[in-house]
Design a protein around this motif. Sequence first.
Motif, PDB file in Angstrom:
ATOM      1  N   ILE A  15       0.822  -1.317   0.196  1.00 45.20           N
ATOM      2  CA  ILE A  15      -0.042  -0.025  -0.009  1.00 45.20           C
ATOM      3  C   ILE A  15       0.999   1.148   0.045  1.00 45.20           C
ATOM      4  CG2 ILE A  15      -1.652   1.471   1.308  1.00 45.20           C
ATOM      5  CD1 ILE A  15      -2.792  -1.360   2.093  1.00 45.20           C
ATOM      6  N   MET A  16       0.650   2.232  -0.949  1.00 43.39           N
ATOM      7  CA  MET A  16       1.320   3.504  -1.064  1.00 43.39           C
ATOM      8  C   MET A  16       0.192   4.562  -0.532  1.00 43.39           C
ATOM      9  SD  MET A  16       3.042   5.648  -3.984  1.00 43.39           S
ATOM     10  CE  MET A  16       1.767   6.640  -4.060  1.00 43.39           C
ATOM     11  N   VAL A  17       0.786   5.417   0.424  1.00 40.31           N
ATOM     12  CA  VAL A  17       0.064   6.488   1.155  1.00 40.31           C
ATOM     13  C   VAL A  17       0.525   7.892   0.607  1.00 40.31           C
ATOM     14  CG1 VAL A  17      -0.781   7.537   3.371  1.00 40.31           C
ATOM     15  CG2 VAL A  17      -0.449   5.063   3.190  1.00 40.31           C
ATOM     16  N   THR A  18      -0.511   8.682   0.241  1.00 46.37           N
ATOM     17  CA  THR A  18      -0.171   9.996   0.032  1.00 46.37           C
ATOM     18  C   THR A  18      -1.014  10.705   0.389  1.00 46.37           C
ATOM     19  OG1 THR A  18       0.674  11.589  -1.722  1.00 46.37           O
ATOM     20  CG2 THR A  18      -1.160  10.186  -2.111  1.00 46.37           C
ATOM     21  N   ASN A  19      -1.055  12.048   0.451  1.00 40.67           N
ATOM     22  CA  ASN A  19      -2.180  13.057   0.930  1.00 40.67           C
ATOM     23  C   ASN A  19      -1.801  14.535   0.158  1.00 40.67           C
ATOM     24  OD1 ASN A  19       0.111  14.083   2.339  1.00 40.67           O
ATOM     25  ND2 ASN A  19      -0.982  14.168   4.156  1.00 40.67           N
ATOM     26  N   ASP A  20      -2.510  15.623   0.887  1.00 40.05           N
ATOM     27  CA  ASP A  20      -2.422  16.842   0.520  1.00 40.05           C
ATOM     28  C   ASP A  20      -2.048  17.566   1.562  1.00 40.05           C
ATOM     29  OD1 ASP A  20      -4.862  17.524   1.506  1.00 40.05           O
ATOM     30  OD2 ASP A  20      -5.740  18.182  -0.363  1.00 40.05           O
ATOM     31  N   ASP A  21      -2.217  17.143   2.814  1.00 43.54           N
ATOM     32  CA  ASP A  21      -2.007  17.951   3.909  1.00 43.54           C
ATOM     33  C   ASP A  21      -0.502  17.954   4.314  1.00 43.54           C
ATOM     34  OD1 ASP A  21      -4.677  18.757   4.457  1.00 43.54           O
ATOM     35  OD2 ASP A  21      -5.033  17.058   5.781  1.00 43.54           O
ATOM     36  N   GLY A  22       0.310  17.188   3.578  1.00 40.04           N
ATOM     37  CA  GLY A  22       1.742  17.283   3.883  1.00 40.04           C
ATOM     38  C   GLY A  22       2.164  16.092   4.648  1.00 40.04           C
ATOM     39  N   ILE A  23       3.221  15.239   4.618  1.00 37.36           N
ATOM     40  CA  ILE A  23       3.784  14.047   5.173  1.00 37.36           C
ATOM     41  C   ILE A  23       3.596  14.176   6.858  1.00 37.36           C
ATOM     42  CG2 ILE A  23       6.191  14.645   5.112  1.00 37.36           C
ATOM     43  CD1 ILE A  23       6.622  11.677   3.883  1.00 37.36           C
ATOM     44  N   LEU A 105      -3.607   4.999  -1.239  1.00 36.47           N
ATOM     45  CA  LEU A 105      -4.522   5.449  -0.430  1.00 36.47           C
ATOM     46  C   LEU A 105      -4.050   7.032  -0.371  1.00 36.47           C
ATOM     47  CD1 LEU A 105      -4.685   2.938   2.459  1.00 36.47           C
ATOM     48  CD2 LEU A 105      -6.232   3.230   0.541  1.00 36.47           C
ATOM     49  N   SER A 106      -4.966   8.006  -0.391  1.00 36.72           N
ATOM     50  CA  SER A 106      -4.706   9.501  -0.146  1.00 36.72           C
ATOM     51  C   SER A 106      -5.405  10.048   0.842  1.00 36.72           C
ATOM     52  CB  SER A 106      -5.055   9.930  -1.620  1.00 36.72           C
ATOM     53  OG  SER A 106      -4.751  11.383  -1.598  1.00 36.72           O
ATOM     54  N   GLY A 107      -4.567  10.370   1.830  1.00 38.35           N
ATOM     55  CA  GLY A 107      -5.375  10.719   3.054  1.00 38.35           C
ATOM     56  C   GLY A 107      -4.557  10.536   4.436  1.00 38.35           C
ATOM     57  N   ILE A 108      -5.337  10.614   5.438  1.00 36.85           N
ATOM     58  CA  ILE A 108      -6.669  10.981   5.696  1.00 36.85           C
ATOM     59  C   ILE A 108      -6.714  12.554   5.760  1.00 36.85           C
ATOM     60  CG2 ILE A 108      -8.718  10.938   7.479  1.00 36.85           C
ATOM     61  CD1 ILE A 108      -7.386   8.240   8.192  1.00 36.85           C
ATOM     62  N   ASN A 109      -7.624  13.320   4.851  1.00 39.10           N
ATOM     63  CA  ASN A 109      -7.500  14.443   4.811  1.00 39.10           C
ATOM     64  C   ASN A 109      -8.333  15.213   5.976  1.00 39.10           C
ATOM     65  OD1 ASN A 109      -7.156  16.994   3.054  1.00 39.10           O
ATOM     66  ND2 ASN A 109      -9.336  17.060   3.595  1.00 39.10           N
ATOM     67  N   MET A 110      -7.910  16.386   6.592  1.00 39.85           N
ATOM     68  CA  MET A 110      -8.593  17.114   7.527  1.00 39.85           C
ATOM     69  C   MET A 110      -9.749  18.024   7.056  1.00 39.85           C
ATOM     70  SD  MET A 110      -7.249  20.137  10.224  1.00 39.85           S
ATOM     71  CE  MET A 110      -6.276  18.749  11.501  1.00 39.85           C
ATOM     72  N   GLY A 111     -10.802  17.376   7.056  1.00 35.56           N
ATOM     73  CA  GLY A 111     -12.071  18.011   6.437  1.00 35.56           C
ATOM     74  C   GLY A 111     -12.548  16.847   5.280  1.00 35.56           C
ATOM     75  N   SER A 112     -13.884  17.104   5.337  1.00 34.82           N
ATOM     76  CA  SER A 112     -14.606  16.103   4.259  1.00 34.82           C
ATOM     77  C   SER A 112     -14.345  16.694   2.832  1.00 34.82           C
ATOM     78  CB  SER A 112     -16.017  16.055   4.436  1.00 34.82           C
ATOM     79  OG  SER A 112     -16.665  17.364   4.330  1.00 34.82           O
ATOM     80  N   SER A 121     -10.086  19.124  -4.464  1.00 30.08           N
ATOM     81  CA  SER A 121      -9.171  18.598  -3.380  1.00 30.08           C
ATOM     82  C   SER A 121      -7.768  17.872  -4.171  1.00 30.08           C
ATOM     83  CB  SER A 121     -10.141  17.222  -2.868  1.00 30.08           C
ATOM     84  OG  SER A 121      -9.294  16.330  -2.125  1.00 30.08           O
ATOM     85  N   GLY A 122      -6.770  18.162  -3.410  1.00 29.98           N
ATOM     86  CA  GLY A 122      -5.590  17.345  -3.836  1.00 29.98           C
ATOM     87  C   GLY A 122      -5.680  16.010  -3.309  1.00 29.98           C
ATOM     88  N   THR A 123      -6.201  15.740  -2.259  1.00 26.85           N
ATOM     89  CA  THR A 123      -6.355  14.445  -1.534  1.00 26.85           C
ATOM     90  C   THR A 123      -7.148  13.588  -2.734  1.00 26.85           C
ATOM     91  OG1 THR A 123      -6.833  15.280   0.575  1.00 26.85           O
ATOM     92  CG2 THR A 123      -7.523  12.992   0.208  1.00 26.85           C
ATOM     93  N   VAL A 124      -8.175  14.076  -3.305  1.00 22.80           N
ATOM     94  CA  VAL A 124      -8.862  13.199  -4.374  1.00 22.80           C
ATOM     95  C   VAL A 124      -8.009  13.324  -5.519  1.00 22.80           C
ATOM     96  CG1 VAL A 124     -10.874  13.099  -5.803  1.00 22.80           C
ATOM     97  CG2 VAL A 124     -11.134  13.748  -3.713  1.00 22.80           C
ATOM     98  N   GLY A 125      -7.319  14.357  -5.741  1.00 26.47           N
ATOM     99  CA  GLY A 125      -6.230  14.297  -7.127  1.00 26.47           C
ATOM    100  C   GLY A 125      -5.401  13.271  -6.911  1.00 26.47           C
ATOM    101  N   GLY A 126      -4.762  12.897  -5.678  1.00 31.99           N
ATOM    102  CA  GLY A 126      -3.854  11.899  -5.594  1.00 31.99           C
ATOM    103  C   GLY A 126      -4.233  10.712  -5.751  1.00 31.99           C
TER     104      GLY A 126
END
Length: 311
Positions: A15-23, A105-112, A121-126
């Motif tokens: 599983i690779m994890v990314t997000n948009d709130d930063g590592i 998996l992209s997240g978990i984002n702070m906010g729906s 959303s950058g989370t969805v973009g990832g």
Amino acid sequence: MEVANNVPDCKQPTIMVTNDDGIDAPGLQALVRTLVSTNRYRVWVCAPDSEKSAVSHSITWRQPVSAKQTEISGATAFAVSGTPADCTSLGISKALFPSVPDLVLSGINMGSNCGYHTVYSGTVGGAREAFFYGVPSVSISYDWVGGISSINDFTLAAEACLPIINAILLEINNKTFPKNCFLNVDLPTNIPKHKGYKLTKQGKSIVKMGWKQVSSNAQGNNISNMLSTMTNDPNSVALNTDAKSVSQENCLFIREVKGGAVDDGETDYRFVKEGYITVTALGALSHADNDCQTFFKEWLPAVAEHASSAL
């Protein structure tokens, strides 16, 4: 720096994890900790080195991006100077890791991230970037509410997603996971009392924003006060409206929440607010409603006929 070159363990899915709130964001850290604690997966992390909220699906094109290996217990992790889509692209390319992950998996984002916010959303973009390249993916967001939510809720959110993650990996192993979509998961504010999983469709909810002129000394404070979520309380940001101190040759403006629009159908936003963990299948593009298709089906031939008669 050398890229990760460990030999893959075929017994464990990756599983690779990314997000948009930063590592360093608590949502990503909680998700990685939870995945590692199961001892069921090989976990890789390829995430932005700083916050990249609301960058949508933007990519870095003309400049190189840097990747710096960082310490996250139990995982192989890199902090990348690019966007979430950059991180996913790099992470699945085999330029950084030795193989393509089984799941992103992209997240978990702070906010729906519901309704039209999935476009920003950058989370969805990832997650969408992985989908573009045929890698199963899920974007995950938690409906954070200031004054109610706590950092511990991200761990609860990650644990609540484990049955979904395990089930997806089973379908991937059986080669039965659909290839024409990716999933967007939103978790309700009160996770311990959630009402279960709910398959929903993307709605049209959106927080409408305007612009307010601000003084230069207010800019930094206002930005730092804003949550990474676009569904923040319009009263949560105190704006300095002293525009008189701003040079007319270099005016500064900051976004402000003007209100919102929600739909009452069986959509993601409605059900996450009702306390469900919503699961929404998304595609690369949003298709126009049927009534729009009907209108333009009649309209376009008339335009062509008028153009021909005008020649």
